[in-house]
Design a protein around this motif. Sequence first.
Motif, PDB file in Angstrom:
ATOM      1  N   ILE A   1     -18.136 -15.749  20.000  1.00 56.67           N
ATOM      2  CA  ILE A   1     -17.345 -14.919  19.097  1.00 56.67           C
ATOM      3  C   ILE A   1     -17.338 -15.606  17.738  1.00 56.67           C
ATOM      4  O   ILE A   1     -16.968 -16.782  17.637  1.00 56.67           O
TER       5      ILE A   1
ATOM      6  N   ILE B   1     -19.666 -10.429  18.246  1.00 55.34           N
ATOM      7  CA  ILE B   1     -19.420 -10.854  19.624  1.00 55.34           C
ATOM      8  C   ILE B   1     -20.759 -10.785  20.342  1.00 55.34           C
ATOM      9  O   ILE B   1     -21.354  -9.700  20.443  1.00 55.34           O
TER      10      ILE B   1
ATOM     11  N   LEU C   1     -14.244 -13.165  14.151  1.00 50.55           N
ATOM     12  CA  LEU C   1     -13.776 -11.858  14.610  1.00 50.55           C
ATOM     13  C   LEU C   1     -12.423 -11.513  13.992  1.00 50.55           C
ATOM     14  O   LEU C   1     -11.476 -12.292  14.057  1.00 50.55           O
TER      15      LEU C   1
ATOM     16  N   VAL D   1     -13.598  -8.113  22.955  1.00 46.57           N
ATOM     17  CA  VAL D   1     -14.815  -8.535  23.672  1.00 46.57           C
ATOM     18  C   VAL D   1     -15.226  -7.488  24.696  1.00 46.57           C
ATOM     19  O   VAL D   1     -16.415  -7.146  24.829  1.00 46.57           O
TER      20      VAL D   1
END
Length: 347
Positions: free
Chosen positions: A27, A89, A30, A74
């Motif tokens: 990730i 992601i 984000l 996610v």
Amino acid sequence: MTPSPFAEGAVGRSDNAPRGQGPVLEIDSLSVEFGTGRAPVRVVDGVSLRVERGQTLAVIGESGSGKSLTARAVMGILPHGAQVSSGSIRLRGEDLLALQPGALRRLRGPHISMVFQDSLSALNPAMRVGSQIAEMYRVHLGLSRHEAQRRAIEMMDKVRIPAAAKRFRDYPHQFSGGMRQRVVIAMALALSPDVLIADEPTTALDVTVQAQIMDLLAEMQRELHMALVLISHDLGVVAGVADEVAVMYAGRIAEVASASDLYATPQHPYTRALLAAIPRSGSRGRPLTVLQGSPPDLTRIPEGCSLRPRCPQAGHACISAPPLYAIGANRLCACHAVVSEGGNVGG
């Protein structure tokens, strides 16, 4: 009972499970926002996390810190009104945010799966539990009804549901909270995913059942050699199973460190406050240590460091938001004071 993070040898995993080559889940920067009538509200702000196959990452923080929304981003199941505004992601190198909904659905189960905190709402109350597990095999693998049932019973037995063949035909309300959570775990692990996200998997369970569920997750993680992301508000719950811990506050990462380093020498003032709030042996009758104040309203985040109004170490530098400073090998901390004091706030 849940092991104390302060007991000798209780912090971090004791096995030497092999790690993968590079992150299986990555990730980067984000951010998640909720739209409002005036302006969008950022509830996850520039979060970056990585976890390798065979590794257990714990994401810790108070309610409202953004940890569950990060997990839902996610999985591609953000609540209505929320959307990813920036960042990426990647699962095994594939950008999940670029996938069409159908392609993302096909990844859920075989490659990435999630255990939710409320097992009762995660299960269909009108459908037998065994059939709900068997459906994973029928939908994703195309197995016959008989073979899917056989595999479902096998999975129920693996997560230690007693008399699995007999209980296959029971409904969710016929199970205790701990046994329902085992059913949810069986569903999540049925297709041996590369990554399992467990969001507050021991909520509302007594301490004995909490320990059993955490032991089960750790055992299944080792057996399947998958990456495990544990989301919790309780540092004590994840103490014995995490390899690495990321601490979140007000939508941002406050600190990232190995479990052993974080418990031994917490650096960020918020991490220190979380650890200080865990009851210790011999503290009966003494007031719990608390961090004064409340988490900020995300529609009115304080200028600079979001912890500044509550932080006993806040100084002039804290009127600017701190970046995630590297304060050692594989250790990050978003605190100006840590850097100015040589990276030893928690000494």
